[in-house]
Design a protein around this motif. Structure first.
Motif, PDB file in Angstrom:
ATOM      1  N   VAL A 155       3.774   5.909 -12.849  1.00  9.76           N
ATOM      2  CA  VAL A 155       3.113   5.244 -11.726  1.00  9.76           C
ATOM      3  C   VAL A 155       3.249   6.087 -10.462  1.00  9.76           C
ATOM      4  O   VAL A 155       2.281   6.249  -9.694  1.00  9.76           O
ATOM      5  CB  VAL A 155       3.697   3.833 -11.520  1.00  9.76           C
ATOM      6  N   ARG A 156       4.432   6.650 -10.237  1.00 15.04           N
ATOM      7  CA  ARG A 156       4.633   7.479  -9.053  1.00 15.04           C
ATOM      8  C   ARG A 156       3.691   8.682  -9.052  1.00 15.04           C
ATOM      9  O   ARG A 156       3.104   9.026  -8.016  1.00 15.04           O
ATOM     10  CB  ARG A 156       6.089   7.950  -8.992  1.00 15.04           C
ATOM     11  N   LYS A 157       3.519   9.317 -10.216  1.00 21.13           N
ATOM     12  CA  LYS A 157       2.623  10.468 -10.296  1.00 21.13           C
ATOM     13  C   LYS A 157       1.184  10.069  -9.992  1.00 21.13           C
ATOM     14  O   LYS A 157       0.427  10.846  -9.379  1.00 21.13           O
ATOM     15  CB  LYS A 157       2.719  11.102 -11.685  1.00 21.13           C
ATOM     16  N   LYS A 158       0.798   8.871 -10.400  1.00 19.53           N
ATOM     17  CA  LYS A 158      -0.557   8.419 -10.124  1.00 19.53           C
ATOM     18  C   LYS A 158      -0.776   8.227  -8.621  1.00 19.53           C
ATOM     19  O   LYS A 158      -1.840   8.565  -8.085  1.00 19.53           O
ATOM     20  CB  LYS A 158      -0.836   7.129 -10.900  1.00 19.53           C
ATOM     21  N   HIS A 159       0.238   7.707  -7.933  1.00 20.37           N
ATOM     22  CA  HIS A 159       0.109   7.539  -6.493  1.00 20.37           C
ATOM     23  C   HIS A 159       0.114   8.886  -5.777  1.00 20.37           C
ATOM     24  O   HIS A 159      -0.606   9.066  -4.788  1.00 20.37           O
ATOM     25  CB  HIS A 159       1.224   6.635  -5.968  1.00 20.37           C
ATOM     26  N   GLU A 160       0.904   9.826  -6.247  1.00 22.43           N
ATOM     27  CA  GLU A 160       0.876  11.178  -5.675  1.00 22.43           C
ATOM     28  C   GLU A 160      -0.522  11.790  -5.816  1.00 22.43           C
ATOM     29  O   GLU A 160      -1.051  12.405  -4.876  1.00 22.43           O
ATOM     30  CB  GLU A 160       1.889  12.076  -6.387  1.00 22.43           C
ATOM     31  N   ALA A 161      -1.096  11.635  -7.004  1.00 25.97           N
ATOM     32  CA  ALA A 161      -2.435  12.188  -7.243  1.00 25.97           C
ATOM     33  C   ALA A 161      -3.457  11.529  -6.332  1.00 25.97           C
ATOM     34  O   ALA A 161      -4.351  12.200  -5.797  1.00 25.97           O
ATOM     35  CB  ALA A 161      -2.817  11.999  -8.713  1.00 25.97           C
ATOM     36  N   CYS A 162      -3.338  10.216  -6.127  1.00 24.10           N
ATOM     37  CA  CYS A 162      -4.255   9.522  -5.214  1.00 24.10           C
ATOM     38  C   CYS A 162      -4.185  10.122  -3.817  1.00 24.10           C
ATOM     39  O   CYS A 162      -5.214  10.407  -3.192  1.00 24.10           O
ATOM     40  CB  CYS A 162      -3.892   8.036  -5.146  1.00 24.10           C
ATOM     41  N   GLN A 189       0.868  -1.157   0.000  1.00 23.81           N
ATOM     42  CA  GLN A 189       0.000   0.000   0.000  1.00 23.81           C
ATOM     43  C   GLN A 189       0.907   1.208   0.000  1.00 23.81           C
ATOM     44  O   GLN A 189       1.861   1.282   0.764  1.00 23.81           O
ATOM     45  CB  GLN A 189      -0.929   0.014   1.212  1.00 23.81           C
ATOM     46  N   VAL A 190       0.610   2.169  -0.877  1.00 30.24           N
ATOM     47  CA  VAL A 190       1.560   3.227  -1.156  1.00 30.24           C
ATOM     48  C   VAL A 190       1.241   4.482  -0.383  1.00 30.24           C
ATOM     49  O   VAL A 190       0.101   4.931  -0.339  1.00 30.24           O
ATOM     50  CB  VAL A 190       1.581   3.544  -2.669  1.00 30.24           C
ATOM     51  N   ASN A 191       2.258   5.064   0.227  1.00 24.14           N
ATOM     52  CA  ASN A 191       2.216   6.434   0.712  1.00 24.14           C
ATOM     53  C   ASN A 191       3.283   7.174  -0.061  1.00 24.14           C
ATOM     54  O   ASN A 191       4.476   6.932   0.121  1.00 24.14           O
ATOM     55  CB  ASN A 191       2.515   6.473   2.219  1.00 24.14           C
ATOM     56  N   SER A 192       2.870   8.057  -0.969  1.00 19.25           N
ATOM     57  CA  SER A 192       3.842   8.666  -1.870  1.00 19.25           C
ATOM     58  C   SER A 192       4.834   9.559  -1.142  1.00 19.25           C
ATOM     59  O   SER A 192       5.868   9.905  -1.681  1.00 19.25           O
ATOM     60  CB  SER A 192       3.136   9.471  -2.969  1.00 19.25           C
ATOM     61  N   ARG A 193       4.555   9.923   0.126  1.00 19.52           N
ATOM     62  CA  ARG A 193       5.545  10.695   0.873  1.00 19.52           C
ATOM     63  C   ARG A 193       6.786   9.855   1.156  1.00 19.52           C
ATOM     64  O   ARG A 193       7.858  10.381   1.435  1.00 19.52           O
ATOM     65  CB  ARG A 193       4.940  11.196   2.190  1.00 19.52           C
ATOM     66  N   GLY A 248       0.263  19.434 -20.457  1.00 19.87           N
ATOM     67  CA  GLY A 248      -0.845  19.428 -21.409  1.00 19.87           C
ATOM     68  C   GLY A 248      -1.800  18.280 -21.121  1.00 19.87           C
ATOM     69  O   GLY A 248      -2.574  18.310 -20.160  1.00 19.87           O
ATOM     70  N   VAL A 249      -1.720  17.251 -21.948  1.00 17.62           N
ATOM     71  CA  VAL A 249      -2.651  16.127 -21.828  1.00 17.62           C
ATOM     72  C   VAL A 249      -2.323  15.234 -20.628  1.00 17.62           C
ATOM     73  O   VAL A 249      -3.223  14.622 -20.050  1.00 17.62           O
ATOM     74  CB  VAL A 249      -2.644  15.321 -23.145  1.00 17.62           C
ATOM     75  N   GLY A 250      -1.060  15.177 -20.217  1.00 17.07           N
ATOM     76  CA  GLY A 250      -0.665  14.284 -19.129  1.00 17.07           C
ATOM     77  C   GLY A 250      -1.478  14.445 -17.853  1.00 17.07           C
ATOM     78  O   GLY A 250      -2.028  13.457 -17.327  1.00 17.07           O
ATOM     79  N   PRO A 251      -1.586  15.656 -17.297  1.00 19.23           N
ATOM     80  CA  PRO A 251      -2.364  15.815 -16.064  1.00 19.23           C
ATOM     81  C   PRO A 251      -3.833  15.441 -16.209  1.00 19.23           C
ATOM     82  O   PRO A 251      -4.439  14.905 -15.266  1.00 19.23           O
ATOM     83  CB  PRO A 251      -2.209  17.310 -15.752  1.00 19.23           C
ATOM     84  N   THR A 252      -4.419  15.694 -17.377  1.00 21.19           N
ATOM     85  CA  THR A 252      -5.825  15.345 -17.548  1.00 21.19           C
ATOM     86  C   THR A 252      -6.015  13.833 -17.582  1.00 21.19           C
ATOM     87  O   THR A 252      -7.037  13.323 -17.115  1.00 21.19           O
ATOM     88  CB  THR A 252      -6.414  15.967 -18.840  1.00 21.19           C
ATOM     89  N   THR A 253      -5.032  13.111 -18.112  1.00 23.07           N
ATOM     90  CA  THR A 253      -5.106  11.652 -18.133  1.00 23.07           C
ATOM     91  C   THR A 253      -5.136  11.101 -16.716  1.00 23.07           C
ATOM     92  O   THR A 253      -5.961  10.228 -16.384  1.00 23.07           O
ATOM     93  CB  THR A 253      -3.899  11.072 -18.897  1.00 23.07           C
ATOM     94  N   VAL A 254      -4.250  11.598 -15.848  1.00 26.67           N
ATOM     95  CA  VAL A 254      -4.217  11.140 -14.463  1.00 26.67           C
ATOM     96  C   VAL A 254      -5.520  11.489 -13.751  1.00 26.67           C
ATOM     97  O   VAL A 254      -6.073  10.677 -12.997  1.00 26.67           O
ATOM     98  CB  VAL A 254      -3.015  11.755 -13.728  1.00 26.67           C
ATOM     99  N   ALA A 255      -6.043  12.681 -13.998  1.00 29.05           N
ATOM    100  CA  ALA A 255      -7.294  13.092 -13.354  1.00 29.05           C
ATOM    101  C   ALA A 255      -8.448  12.175 -13.741  1.00 29.05           C
ATOM    102  O   ALA A 255      -9.273  11.789 -12.888  1.00 29.05           O
ATOM    103  CB  ALA A 255      -7.621  14.544 -13.713  1.00 29.05           C
ATOM    104  N   GLU A 265      -0.144  19.266  -1.969  1.00 29.33           N
ATOM    105  CA  GLU A 265      -1.463  19.876  -2.134  1.00 29.33           C
ATOM    106  C   GLU A 265      -2.008  19.580  -3.514  1.00 29.33           C
ATOM    107  O   GLU A 265      -3.188  19.403  -3.717  1.00 29.33           O
ATOM    108  CB  GLU A 265      -1.355  21.385  -1.921  1.00 29.33           C
ATOM    109  N   SER A 266      -1.144  19.570  -4.503  1.00 26.30           N
ATOM    110  CA  SER A 266      -1.542  19.260  -5.868  1.00 26.30           C
ATOM    111  C   SER A 266      -0.466  18.409  -6.506  1.00 26.30           C
ATOM    112  O   SER A 266       0.722  18.672  -6.328  1.00 26.30           O
ATOM    113  CB  SER A 266      -1.716  20.541  -6.691  1.00 26.30           C
TER     114      SER A 266
END
Length: 318
Positions: free
Chosen positions: A83-90, A8-12, A296-303, A21-22
């Motif tokens: 993958v790391r960015k996806k866990h940060e966003a979560c 289970q991931v804690n991106s910190r 550009g498109v990258g952040p919208t994909t993760v969202a 925050e974002s």
């Protein structure tokens, strides 16, 4: 015993000293002489994540904590970064994240075992298999093994079929993110001519289905072309909106664009560690709207990935 690490991931724990925050960084206009307005994916993603955050809070108050899983095979640098960015966003919106990391030497049976684990894990509402997988592994076979309701990427054949039939279900994240971007900036494409460069199953093909659907942010006249066509400009110059999904650096050049058109770079490639978009940056001197090289498109994909996850958690609540 699992042939891989499940956590289970804690991106910190992954990135120290950063306030989360974002998960996205604001974009800036790097070219001071450009005429095009920027289609900032960061702004779009923050709008989507605001809604996701509220829905996560509501679900959590009712005892349902949304969970997203990721399966990564091998040590591909860009894939690990994604993958790391996806866990940060979560973490930024309150979604729990789970990660199965398999070595590059894994067998197809090892990959299927990871898929089966997430299929049966009640804490994982949706998950992805990070593409590409190492040579010798069958990504499509693993995708077919996935439960369609847990398909966070919206790429399972059942969910692509739902898109064709315009039925409910998770939508492919990058196409859905591009549609959300056009809606966010009040770019009405109904009845407009859209040319998509690229016919891949993750972006070009599902995007054509989505933008030609009869719904808000769609209902366009869509033409799909590809890098095998000698004169792409003959198609793109007549388009109101050009979306490149080819994964070929600089395939879209200024001479291919009618002044004032909307230009979206959905495909990327790499030159060493530098991310290269499909759309040459000089197109900004011709286009009316354009996505930036970064943000550009990258952040919208993760969202949209997180939106699909919360949608899946909502189905669990019901």
């Amino acid at each position: 015993m699992r042939p891989y690490a499940l956590m289970q991931v804690n991106s910190r724990c992954l990135i120290k000293g950063r306030k989360l925050e974002s998960p996205f960084q604001p974009v800036s206009n790097e070219k001071t002489n450009m005429t095009a307005k920027l289609l900032s994916g960061t702004d779009v993603a923050e709008a989507v994540l605001g809604d996701v955050r509220a829905r996560v809070a509501e679900l959590t108050s009712n005892g349902v904590i949304p969970g997203l899983g990721t399966i990564l095979v091998g040590d591909d640098g860009p894939s690990a970064s994604y993958v790391r960015k996806k866990h940060e966003a979560c973490e930024s919106v309150g979604i729990r994240s789970f990660h199965a990391e398999l070595p590059a030497t894994s067998t197809q049976a090892d990959l299927i075992a990871a898929v089966d684990d997430f299929n049966t894990n009640p804490e994982v509402d949706a998950y992805i298999i990070q593409y590409p997988v190492p040579r010798g592994l069958d990504f499509n076979a693993a995708l077919m093994r996935m439960l369609p309701d847990k398909d966070a990427d919206g790429l399972h054949p059942v969910n692509l079929g739902n898109l064709v039939l315009q039925e409910d279900g998770p939508r492919p994240c990058t196409p859905a993110g591009i549609q959300a971007m056009l809606l966010h900036y009040d770019i009405d494409i109904g009845g407009r001519e859209v040319v998509i460069i690229g016919r891949g199953p993750t972006l070009g093909r599902p995007l054509a289905l989505l933008l030609s659907s009869k719904e808000p942010g769609a209902n366009a006249a869509v033409t799909v072309v590809h890098s095998g066509i000698a004169d792409l400009g003959a198609y793109t110059r007549r388009a109101d909106i050009v979306i490149s999904a080819a994964g070929v650096a600089g395939i879209v050049t200024p001479d291919m664009i009618t002044p004032g058109s909307v230009v979206v770079s959905g495909g990327i490639s790499w030159e060493g560690k530098r991310l290269m978009p499909d759309v040459d940056e000089s197109v900004a001197d011709v286009a009316g709207w354009i996505t930036p090289r970064l943000g550009g498109v990258g952040p919208t994909t993760v969202a949209m990935l997180l939106k699909n996850t919360v949608d899946a958690a909502g189905r669990r609540q019901v």
